[in-house]
Design a protein around this motif. Structure first.
Motif, short mmCIF file in Angstrom:
data_model
loop_
_atom_site.label_atom_id
_atom_site.label_comp_id
_atom_site.label_asym_id
_atom_site.label_seq_id
_atom_site.Cartn_x
_atom_site.Cartn_y
_atom_site.Cartn_z
N PHE A 199 -10.12 -36.54 7.81
CA PHE A 199 -10.09 -36.33 6.35
C PHE A 199 -10.53 -37.63 5.70
O PHE A 199 -10.51 -38.70 6.35
CB PHE A 199 -8.68 -35.93 5.85
CG PHE A 199 -7.60 -36.88 6.32
CD1 PHE A 199 -7.25 -37.99 5.57
CD2 PHE A 199 -6.97 -36.70 7.55
CE1 PHE A 199 -6.28 -38.89 6.02
CE2 PHE A 199 -6.01 -37.60 8.01
CZ PHE A 199 -5.66 -38.69 7.24
N ILE A 202 -6.92 -41.61 2.37
CA ILE A 202 -6.27 -41.77 1.08
C ILE A 202 -5.95 -43.25 0.93
O ILE A 202 -5.28 -43.83 1.80
CB ILE A 202 -4.96 -40.95 1.02
CG1 ILE A 202 -5.26 -39.45 1.12
CG2 ILE A 202 -4.18 -41.28 -0.26
CD1 ILE A 202 -4.01 -38.57 1.26
N HIS A 213 -1.43 -36.31 -2.23
CA HIS A 213 -2.81 -36.06 -1.79
C HIS A 213 -3.81 -36.73 -2.73
O HIS A 213 -4.80 -36.13 -3.16
CB HIS A 213 -3.08 -34.55 -1.67
CG HIS A 213 -2.66 -34.02 -0.33
ND1 HIS A 213 -2.63 -32.69 -0.01
CD2 HIS A 213 -2.25 -34.67 0.79
CE1 HIS A 213 -2.21 -32.54 1.24
NE2 HIS A 213 -1.97 -33.72 1.74
N ASP A 230 -3.37 -43.61 3.94
CA ASP A 230 -3.18 -42.45 4.82
C ASP A 230 -4.54 -42.18 5.43
O ASP A 230 -5.47 -41.77 4.73
CB ASP A 230 -2.67 -41.26 4.00
CG ASP A 230 -2.41 -40.03 4.86
OD1 ASP A 230 -2.87 -39.98 6.01
OD2 ASP A 230 -1.74 -39.11 4.35
N ASP A 241 -3.56 -39.39 12.51
CA ASP A 241 -3.25 -39.18 11.09
C ASP A 241 -2.02 -40.03 10.78
O ASP A 241 -0.91 -39.66 11.15
CB ASP A 241 -2.98 -37.69 10.85
CG ASP A 241 -2.55 -37.38 9.42
OD1 ASP A 241 -2.71 -38.26 8.54
OD2 ASP A 241 -2.05 -36.26 9.20
N HIS A 305 3.26 -31.90 10.55
CA HIS A 305 2.43 -30.81 11.04
C HIS A 305 1.92 -31.16 12.43
O HIS A 305 1.79 -32.35 12.76
CB HIS A 305 1.24 -30.59 10.09
CG HIS A 305 0.50 -31.87 9.79
ND1 HIS A 305 -0.47 -32.37 10.62
CD2 HIS A 305 0.64 -32.77 8.78
CE1 HIS A 305 -0.92 -33.52 10.12
NE2 HIS A 305 -0.26 -33.81 9.00
N HIS A 312 -4.34 -30.30 10.74
CA HIS A 312 -3.14 -29.51 10.47
C HIS A 312 -3.18 -28.31 11.41
O HIS A 312 -4.07 -27.47 11.32
CB HIS A 312 -3.09 -29.01 9.03
CG HIS A 312 -2.86 -30.10 8.03
ND1 HIS A 312 -2.99 -29.91 6.67
CD2 HIS A 312 -2.49 -31.39 8.18
CE1 HIS A 312 -2.72 -31.05 6.03
NE2 HIS A 312 -2.42 -31.96 6.93
N GLU A 334 6.21 -37.54 8.65
CA GLU A 334 5.65 -38.24 7.49
C GLU A 334 6.45 -38.04 6.21
O GLU A 334 5.95 -37.48 5.23
CB GLU A 334 4.20 -37.84 7.27
CG GLU A 334 3.91 -36.34 7.23
CD GLU A 334 2.44 -36.07 6.91
OE1 GLU A 334 1.96 -36.57 5.89
OE2 GLU A 334 1.78 -35.36 7.70
N GLU A 348 3.94 -42.43 8.02
CA GLU A 348 3.55 -41.30 8.88
C GLU A 348 3.20 -41.79 10.28
O GLU A 348 2.37 -42.67 10.45
CB GLU A 348 2.32 -40.60 8.27
CG GLU A 348 1.77 -39.48 9.12
CD GLU A 348 0.64 -38.71 8.43
OE1 GLU A 348 -0.02 -39.28 7.53
OE2 GLU A 348 0.42 -37.54 8.81
N1 GLY Z 1 -3.59 -36.85 5.39
C1 GLY Z 1 -3.09 -35.56 5.32
C2 GLY Z 1 -1.77 -35.44 5.94
O1 GLY Z 1 -1.11 -36.43 6.20
O2 GLY Z 1 -1.35 -34.38 6.27
#
Ligand code: GLY
Ligand code: MN
Ligand code: MN
Length: 374
Positions: A199, A202, A213, A230, A241, A305, A312, A334, A348
């Motif tokens: 992804f 962030i 998000h 993130d 992640d 997740h 995910h 997380e 996380e």
């Molecule tokens: N970066 C998305 C999550 O932590 O699920």
């Protein structure tokens, strides 16, 4: 036998067991992450359909464009290969030649990946087959990571951690979230991440960190900010992640207080992770730390997740999930606390269930500390 051919044989055997227990005669997979999992070969969704069909007995069948057929020199499993050319007339012929044996079978497909493109060719080849969701059978299979997969995930985690370590010294007052994200991405690629990141990282400074998000903006880093990262890397299709949060200058004492709570909640979630517990138990153990301190309403998302070929995936670590955890399952822990207009903290980690507990693949310090100043 190579390690990969052994792993593929194991995955195929488990798929056949899952097909039997779900009453499926076959499973048809297009270019989803599951296709890489079952073939050890890389395919992408494109305008040219690709399909693999596995049956309870016998050799798997694949239909691919002729220009992809060279990939099969490296195939480490037996496959009956059918190819089509750039002539559109050859596409249905290849599917029909390959898959008419399905006749009236019950065929499991992946509803989130199968497109009308492949569906039409599949129906054209086996009009009497019944297509049903094979999602549960496949998710069950992919939830349990084998040794090769765990190695990839360890590498994806190491690349991500090293990339953030290399980025932190670049973070001076005035750098924007977008600039910091760009440096982080460059570092991940330089250190060996695949280009398809799980992804967009962030990077959220100050009040932006209160948005779980957030997308990076041109907001500059300022004294008194929390700075939340993130991010994750990709190694051979397997993802990491992670989230770490830092301070920059003197931060509001309540933000430091929530930082301590989130760190404790993350520790409680990891400590609760073990074979035999339910996913919901891990969520509740994590959440209790934050709720007991009076911040429950500010932790408004699930604890984590599953993670692997998708960022995910199952098992989802939320209160209502009764999935019993087992060795080899990988997922995130997380927790976060988000105070709108002021700032948020999330920490996380990527965790794997072991024979007698759990191991965190990520080991970067978790405490919310000042960004090192160069
Ligand atoms: N970066 C998305 C999550 O932590 O699920
Ligand atoms: Mn994340
Ligand atoms: Mn996550």
């Amino acid at each position: 036998m190579t390690a990969l051919s052994e792993a593929l044989a194991g995955r195929h055997a488990r798929l056949r067991e899952a097909m039997k227990s779900h009453g499926l005669g076959a499973v048809a997979i297009n270019a989803s992450p599951t296709l890489g999992y079952l073939t050890g070969l890389g395919f992408h969704l494109s305008e040219r359909p690709v399909m693999a069909v596995f049956t309870v007995e016998g050799t798997p069948t694949m239909v691919v464009p002729e220009l992809e057929s060279l990939k099969f020199k490296k195939a480490q499993f037996d496959v009956n290969l059918y190819t089509y050319t750039e002539s559109l007339d050859s596409w249905q012929t290849a599917f029909s030649d390959a898959l008419s044996y399905l006749a009236s079978s019950k065929v499991g497909v992946e509803p989130r990946w199968l497109r009308v493109l492949e569906l039409r060719f599949l129906e054209g080849a086996a009009s009497r087959a019944t297509l049903v969701s094979g999602e549960e059978a496949i998710a069950h299979l992919r939830m349990h990571k084998d040794v090769i997969e765990l190695d990839m995930m360890r590498t994806a985690t190491r690349i991500a951690q090293d990339a953030l370590r290399a980025t932190l010294p670049e973070l001076k007052a005035g750098i924007t979230e977008l600039e910091a994200a760009s440096i982080l991405i460059q570092n991940m690629l330089r250190l060996g991440s695949g280009g398809e990141l799980p992804f967009q990282p962030i990077v959220a400074f100050g009040p932006n960190s209160a948005n779980p998000h957030a997308e990076p903006t041109d907001r500059p880093l300022q004294e008194g900010d929390l700075a939340l990262f993130d991010w994750g890397a990709n190694y051979n299709g397997y993802f990491s992640d992670l989230t770490r949060t830092f301070t920059f200058g003197d931060v509001d004492p309540e933000l430091l207080k929530i930082a301590g709570l989130v760190e404790a909640a993350n520790g409680a979630g990891r400590a609760a992770s073990a074979p035999g517990v339910e996913a919901g138990d891990i969520d509740r153990a994590t959440r209790a730390v934050i709720a007991d301190a009076g911040y429950g309403e500010y932790f408004m998302h699930r604890t984590g997740h599953g993670l692997g070929l998708e960022v995910h995936e199952e098992p989802y670590i939320r209160d209502d999930n009764t999935q019993v955890m087992a060795p080899g399952m990988t997922f995130t822990v997380e927790p976060g606390i988000y105070l709108a207009g002021r700032g948020g903290v999330r920490i996380e980690d990527d965790v794997v269930i072991t024979a007698d507990g759990a191991e965190s693949l990520s080991d970067m310090p978790r405490a919310v500390v000042p960004i090192p100043r160069g």
